[in-house]
Design an enzyme around this catalytic site. Structure first.
Site, PDB file in Angstrom:
ATOM      1  N   TYR A  46      13.557   6.903  27.521  1.00  0.00           N
ATOM      2  CA  TYR A  46      14.323   6.031  28.397  1.00  0.00           C
ATOM      3  C   TYR A  46      14.640   6.761  29.697  1.00  0.00           C
ATOM      4  CZ  TYR A  46      15.054   3.369  24.063  1.00  0.00           C
ATOM      5  OH  TYR A  46      14.880   2.666  22.890  1.00  0.00           O
TER       6      TYR A  46
ATOM      7  N   HIS B  44       9.831   7.371  17.248  1.00  0.00           N
ATOM      8  CA  HIS B  44       9.881   6.175  18.097  1.00  0.00           C
ATOM      9  C   HIS B  44       8.639   5.303  17.919  1.00  0.00           C
ATOM     10  CE1 HIS B  44      11.528   4.733  22.270  1.00  0.00           C
ATOM     11  NE2 HIS B  44      11.402   3.753  21.415  1.00  0.00           N
TER      12      HIS B  44
ATOM     13  N   SER C 123      17.082  -5.390  20.158  1.00  0.00           N
ATOM     14  CA  SER C 123      16.919  -6.679  20.851  1.00  0.00           C
ATOM     15  C   SER C 123      17.395  -7.849  19.988  1.00  0.00           C
ATOM     16  CB  SER C 123      15.460  -6.881  21.271  1.00  0.00           C
ATOM     17  OG  SER C 123      15.052  -5.900  22.191  1.00  0.00           O
ATOM     18  N   PRO C 124      18.566  -7.744  19.362  1.00  0.00           N
ATOM     19  CA  PRO C 124      19.039  -8.844  18.514  1.00  0.00           C
ATOM     20  C   PRO C 124      19.407 -10.092  19.311  1.00  0.00           C
ATOM     21  CG  PRO C 124      20.774  -7.226  18.795  1.00  0.00           C
ATOM     22  CD  PRO C 124      19.545  -6.634  19.417  1.00  0.00           C
ATOM     23  N   LEU C 125      19.563  -9.925  20.622  1.00  0.00           N
ATOM     24  CA  LEU C 125      19.870 -11.052  21.500  1.00  0.00           C
ATOM     25  C   LEU C 125      18.645 -11.510  22.285  1.00  0.00           C
ATOM     26  CD1 LEU C 125      23.361  -9.870  22.778  1.00  0.00           C
ATOM     27  CD2 LEU C 125      22.889 -11.718  21.172  1.00  0.00           C
ATOM     28  N   GLY C 126      17.458 -11.167  21.785  1.00  0.00           N
ATOM     29  CA  GLY C 126      16.243 -11.583  22.480  1.00  0.00           C
ATOM     30  C   GLY C 126      16.193 -11.075  23.902  1.00  0.00           C
ATOM     31  N   ARG C 127      16.605  -9.794  24.102  1.00  0.00           N
ATOM     32  CA  ARG C 127      16.665  -9.167  25.419  1.00  0.00           C
ATOM     33  C   ARG C 127      17.510  -9.977  26.393  1.00  0.00           C
ATOM     34  NH1 ARG C 127      12.005  -7.970  22.992  1.00  0.00           N
ATOM     35  NH2 ARG C 127      11.500  -5.759  22.837  1.00  0.00           N
TER      36      ARG C 127
ATOM     37  N   PHE D 259      19.379 -14.993  24.341  1.00  0.00           N
ATOM     38  CA  PHE D 259      20.291 -15.794  23.526  1.00  0.00           C
ATOM     39  C   PHE D 259      21.702 -15.831  24.093  1.00  0.00           C
ATOM     40  CE2 PHE D 259      17.383 -14.564  19.818  1.00  0.00           C
ATOM     41  CZ  PHE D 259      16.580 -15.672  20.032  1.00  0.00           C
TER      42      PHE D 259
ATOM     43  N   GLY E 269      20.117 -17.783  28.170  1.00  0.00           N
ATOM     44  CA  GLY E 269      18.971 -18.663  28.361  1.00  0.00           C
ATOM     45  C   GLY E 269      18.164 -18.262  29.570  1.00  0.00           C
TER      46      GLY E 269
END
Length: 344
Positions: free
Chosen positions: A59, A126, A205-209, A212, A215
């Site tokens: 990163y 990784h 990425s549990p929030l879809g990057r 979610f 939008g």
């Protein structure tokens, strides 16, 4: 305050929600102001109880580990569990994957220096190097555990076969993978394998990057260097219209639940088992507080079924990554007998 839970079967205790730190320094535009991110990290740990911090040497490269090193000075180090990763080698803008023993050791020692710590709490492979059997990589990691330089070992984006072979050399405490309402392929084999072996599950990425949470608005003002524009087909115009319809349904269900759509997406993951510790990332205080609020959202069996009727395995338009990146995911490594050595 976020409660704590066990991750894996070897004794690692972490906060029930982690904090993905990548976006502070990498992938989503230029690095964010350092002092702002240090303040955010301090608030996350001291005020919200998020003690499980996720980074990687790739990163930046290296920028994110250095940021955490500065943020963790003093007593805050005693409160946190630091997870970092090695295996993605970046040179002259080109990326390759390395798992040979010399590289493993060099990366570990370099990460310890950048983080300015004596021991890494959780050290992930990784990406698996297809040229080096995972057994070879794991033997060096086992040696680093014995030397006290790392406490626990993890894998990222590994196949069931690789997980089993690695675990046979030294216990794996956690497997990091993409798991969310629109990324559910891991439920077929990877997650059952982890559960059979007593390995913790860390969804990134549990929030879809960010999708979610906001939008299509997540794309407003994005720079061309943002990975969502460069590498991820789900955000491309030909797929976005369909995926926005998914978001609208999520938003509708969240409104009925009186929570934010991102909180509903995270709550769904929390209801998948006590062995699941998501690591949503953010660079904004309001988003950080919102994410932690998801821990209080309780879902009934009926509500879970309603969510899963919309967000089934093939609900999203577009793949997680482009073809080039996808070719490196869930890589199977060679049997030890076929390894001829690799220093590349």
């Amino acid at each position: 305050m976020a409660p704590s839970k066990s991750l894996g079967s070897q004794g690692l205790e972490v906060s029930a929600q982690g904090l993905g730190c990548m976006g502070m320094s990498f992938a989503f535009g230029p690095p964010k102001p350092e002092l702002d991110m240090i303040n955010l990290l301090h608030f996350a740990v001291n005020e919200l109880g998020l003690t499980f911090l996720d980074t990687a040497d790739a990163y930046g490269p290296f920028l994110n580990e250095r940021l955490l090193g500065k943020a963790l000075k003093g007593v805050i180090r005693e409160k946190v569990q630091i997870a970092t990763k090695f295996g993605i080698h970046v040179e002259n803008g080109r990326r390759s994957y390395r798992g040979n023993p010399e590289y493993v050791r060099a990366c570990c020692e370099a990460s310890l220096r950048r983080l300015d710590i004596d021991c890494i709490d959780l050290y992930y492979v990784h990406r698996v190097d297809a040229r080096v059997p995972i057994e070879i990589t794991m033997r060096e990691l086992k040696q680093l555990v014995q030397e006290g330089k790392i406490k626990y070992v993890g894998l990222s984006e590994a196949s069931p076969s690789t997980i089993r072979r690695a675990h046979a050399v030294h216990p794996i405490s956690a497997v990091q993978l993409e798991w969310s309402l629109w990324s559910r392929n891991a439920e077929k084999e990877v997650i059952p394998t982890c559960r059979e072996l007593g390995i913790g599950i860390v969804p990134f990425s549990p929030l879809g990057r960010g999708f979610f949470s906001k939008g299509e608005k997540i794309l407003e003002g994005l720079l061309e260097t943002d990975m969502r524009k460069k590498e991820q087909p789900r955000f491309a115009s030909e797929n976005l219209k369909h995926n926005v319809e998914l978001y609208m349904k999520l938003n509708e269900l969240a409104s009925r639940k009186r929570c934010r759509p991102g909180q509903l997406a995270l709550a769904w993951l929390y209801h998948q088992g006590d062995d699941v510790v998501p690591i949503p990332g953010t660079t904004r205080l309001e988003n950080l507080k919102e994410n932690v609020g998801a821990l209080d959202v309780k879902l009934s069996k009926r509500e879970l079924k309603e969510l899963e009727a919309v967000f089934h395995e093939n609900c999203a338009a577009g793949t997680r990554y482009g073809d080039m990146s996808s070719s490196t995911i869930d890589t199977e490594t060679l049997p030890v007998s076929e390894w001829q050595g690799s220093t590349a």
